[in-house]
Write a protein that holds these residues in place. Sequence first.
Motif, mmCIF file in Angstrom:
data_model
loop_
_atom_site.group_PDB
_atom_site.id
_atom_site.type_symbol
_atom_site.label_atom_id
_atom_site.label_comp_id
_atom_site.label_asym_id
_atom_site.label_seq_id
_atom_site.Cartn_x
_atom_site.Cartn_y
_atom_site.Cartn_z
ATOM 1 N N SER A 64 1.021 -1.031 0.011
ATOM 2 C CA SER A 64 -0.369 -0.045 -0.062
ATOM 3 C C SER A 64 0.603 1.378 0.128
ATOM 4 C CB SER A 64 -0.722 -0.159 1.086
ATOM 5 O OG SER A 64 0.058 0.368 2.711
ATOM 6 N N ALA A 120 0.931 3.545 -7.407
ATOM 7 C CA ALA A 120 0.876 3.648 -8.202
ATOM 8 C C ALA A 120 -0.269 4.426 -9.269
ATOM 9 C CB ALA A 120 -0.435 2.321 -7.820
ATOM 10 N N ARG A 124 -1.978 7.154 -9.132
ATOM 11 C CA ARG A 124 -2.585 7.606 -8.491
ATOM 12 C C ARG A 124 -2.801 7.499 -6.864
ATOM 13 N NH1 ARG A 124 -5.111 3.808 -10.477
ATOM 14 N NH2 ARG A 124 -5.732 2.526 -8.974
ATOM 15 N N ASN A 127 -2.659 8.488 -3.293
ATOM 16 C CA ASN A 127 -2.885 7.158 -1.785
ATOM 17 C C ASN A 127 -1.874 8.036 -0.250
ATOM 18 O OD1 ASN A 127 -2.855 5.098 -0.208
ATOM 19 N ND2 ASN A 127 -2.376 3.452 -1.735
ATOM 20 N N THR A 147 -2.517 -8.401 -7.922
ATOM 21 C CA THR A 147 -3.851 -7.074 -7.476
ATOM 22 C C THR A 147 -2.798 -5.486 -8.206
ATOM 23 O OG1 THR A 147 -4.812 -8.444 -6.946
ATOM 24 C CG2 THR A 147 -5.413 -5.671 -6.695
ATOM 25 N N LYS A 148 -1.906 -5.577 -7.197
ATOM 26 C CA LYS A 148 -0.407 -4.455 -7.397
ATOM 27 C C LYS A 148 0.237 -4.415 -8.664
ATOM 28 C CE LYS A 148 0.778 -1.115 -5.071
ATOM 29 N NZ LYS A 148 -0.970 0.409 -4.388
ATOM 30 N N LYS A 163 -1.367 -5.149 -11.012
ATOM 31 C CA LYS A 163 -2.737 -4.603 -12.555
ATOM 32 C C LYS A 163 -2.288 -3.116 -12.051
ATOM 33 C CE LYS A 163 -4.899 -8.049 -13.775
ATOM 34 N NZ LYS A 163 -6.030 -8.931 -12.729
ATOM 35 N N GLU A 164 -2.822 -2.660 -11.533
ATOM 36 C CA GLU A 164 -3.000 -1.187 -10.511
ATOM 37 C C GLU A 164 -1.489 -0.535 -11.091
ATOM 38 O OE1 GLU A 164 -2.907 1.150 -6.335
ATOM 39 O OE2 GLU A 164 -3.760 -0.799 -6.272
ATOM 40 N N THR A 222 -1.797 -0.164 -14.741
ATOM 41 C CA THR A 222 -3.233 0.954 -15.561
ATOM 42 C C THR A 222 -2.871 2.607 -15.960
ATOM 43 O OG1 THR A 222 -4.534 -1.249 -13.882
ATOM 44 C CG2 THR A 222 -5.770 0.983 -15.349
#
Length: 183
Positions: free
Chosen positions: A24, A28, A30, A32, A175-176, A178-179, A182
Motif C-alpha cells: 500500500s 501507483a 493515483r 494514495n 492485483t498491485k 495490474k494497478e 493501468t
Amino acid sequence: MDERIQKYEDKMKKTLSGFEAELSTIRAGRANPHILDKITVDYYGAPTSLQQVANITVPEARMIQIQPWESSLIKAIEKAILTSDLGLNPNNDGKIIRLVLPELTEERRKELGKDVKKKGEGAKVAVRNIRRDANDAFKKLAKQDVSEDEIKELEEKVQKLTDKYIKDIDKAVETKTKEIMTV
C-alpha cells in the motif's frame, strides 16, 4: 484448529498483512495517502508520524493535501517529504502542503512491477521459512511419543496453509501489478 498449527498460521497471517501494508505504500499513479505512512516529522524533539500531526486528504485523483495542525510544522513536513524516497516536490502556501503526483512513465511502471514481484518473493520465502520451522517442531514431537501418522497429518495441514498463503501473496502481487500498469 490444533493449537500446534495455530501459532504458525498466525505467523503466516502476519507475514501476509505486513506484505499487503508494504504494497500500500508503493505509489501507483493515483494519489494514495498511505504512501506517506513511513514519513516521520520532528515534533518537539520526537519523531512523530505525519498522520499524528496533520490532516491528510486526497482532493483530486493525483493530489495529496497535507494540512498540519500547527503551521509551525510546515517546514519540518516539507523537509521530511523532500528527504524521503518518494521523489515528490511539496508545494506550500503557508497553511497547506500539496503534493502533485506526476504521471508514471512506462519504464517506472515496469520498475515498480518488478519491485512488487521481488517483495512478493520475499514474503513467500518468509512463509516457507515458517513452514520449515513448523515441520522441525513437529519432528521433535516424535521424541514425545507422538505417532508418525499424527506428525505426517500436522505437516500436511501446514503445507495446505503454506499453499493458501502463497496463493494469497501471488494474488496481492497480481492485483498491485495490474494497478501499477493501468494508465
